[in-house]
Write a protein that holds these residues in place. Structure first.
Motif, PDB file in Angstrom:
ATOM      1  N   ASP A 102       0.818  -1.319  -0.173  1.00 18.76           N
ATOM      2  CA  ASP A 102       0.002  -0.094  -0.037  1.00 18.76           C
ATOM      3  C   ASP A 102       0.917   1.229   0.180  1.00 18.76           C
ATOM      4  O   ASP A 102       0.512   2.374  -0.644  1.00 18.76           O
ATOM      5  CB  ASP A 102      -1.011  -0.191   1.150  1.00 18.76           C
TER       6      ASP A 102
ATOM      7  N   LYS B  20       2.401   1.869  -3.397  1.00 19.45           N
ATOM      8  CA  LYS B  20       1.447   2.448  -4.313  1.00 19.45           C
ATOM      9  C   LYS B  20       1.004   3.679  -4.214  1.00 19.45           C
ATOM     10  O   LYS B  20       0.731   4.626  -5.008  1.00 19.45           O
ATOM     11  CB  LYS B  20       0.113   1.301  -4.092  1.00 19.45           C
ATOM     12  N   ARG B  21       1.032   4.210  -2.956  1.00 17.39           N
ATOM     13  CA  ARG B  21       0.705   5.575  -2.342  1.00 17.39           C
ATOM     14  C   ARG B  21       1.752   6.501  -2.713  1.00 17.39           C
ATOM     15  O   ARG B  21       1.366   7.517  -3.453  1.00 17.39           O
ATOM     16  CB  ARG B  21       0.310   5.754  -1.114  1.00 17.39           C
TER      17      ARG B  21
ATOM     18  N   GLY C 159       3.911   6.059  -5.352  1.00 18.82           N
ATOM     19  CA  GLY C 159       3.973   5.926  -6.928  1.00 18.82           C
ATOM     20  C   GLY C 159       2.753   6.862  -7.423  1.00 18.82           C
ATOM     21  O   GLY C 159       2.947   7.424  -8.411  1.00 18.82           O
ATOM     22  N   THR C 160       1.445   6.949  -6.864  1.00 22.51           N
ATOM     23  CA  THR C 160       0.367   7.634  -7.197  1.00 22.51           C
ATOM     24  C   THR C 160       0.698   9.206  -7.048  1.00 22.51           C
ATOM     25  O   THR C 160       0.659   9.927  -7.720  1.00 22.51           O
ATOM     26  CB  THR C 160      -0.740   7.470  -6.391  1.00 22.51           C
ATOM     27  N   ARG C 161       1.531   9.537  -5.856  1.00 24.80           N
ATOM     28  CA  ARG C 161       1.928  10.737  -5.625  1.00 24.80           C
ATOM     29  C   ARG C 161       2.969  11.262  -6.522  1.00 24.80           C
ATOM     30  O   ARG C 161       2.979  12.457  -7.128  1.00 24.80           O
ATOM     31  CB  ARG C 161       2.346  10.864  -4.217  1.00 24.80           C
TER      32      ARG C 161
ATOM     33  N   ALA D  36       3.300  10.180  -9.824  1.00 30.71           N
ATOM     34  CA  ALA D  36       2.590  10.180 -11.073  1.00 30.71           C
ATOM     35  C   ALA D  36       1.883  11.328 -11.228  1.00 30.71           C
ATOM     36  O   ALA D  36       1.658  12.240 -12.096  1.00 30.71           O
ATOM     37  CB  ALA D  36       1.649   8.910 -11.248  1.00 30.71           C
TER      38      ALA D  36
END
Length: 73
Positions: free
Chosen positions: A63, A66-67, A69-71, A73
């Motif tokens: 998690d 993913k968190r 990586g989202t930030r 992106a």
């Protein structure tokens, strides 16, 4: 000396022909391979990586990755 000039001129033309401009940033880059080839190679390499390495089962760590990586992106 004439052969040297021809070799240098040819190398300069090849180098200039391989340069491309990145649409998003406007910077120039050396493009030795087409983007489609690079994408195909990266997907193959990622598939090989997944075959050799197991995915993490630690939900907290995945998690977090993913968190982050989202930030990014």
């Amino acid at each position: 000396m004439n052969k040297f000039f021809i070799i240098i001129s040819t190398a300069a033309l090849i180098f200039a022909g391989g340069c491309a401009q990145v649409p998003l940033t406007g910077r120039t880059q050396m493009a030795l391979l087409p983007e489609s080839t690079l994408v195909e190679m990266s997907l193959t390499s990622y598939g090989d990586f997944l075959k050799e390495n197991k995915l993490s089962t630690n939900k907290q760590q995945t998690d977090m990755v993913k968190r982050v990586g989202t930030r990014i992106a």
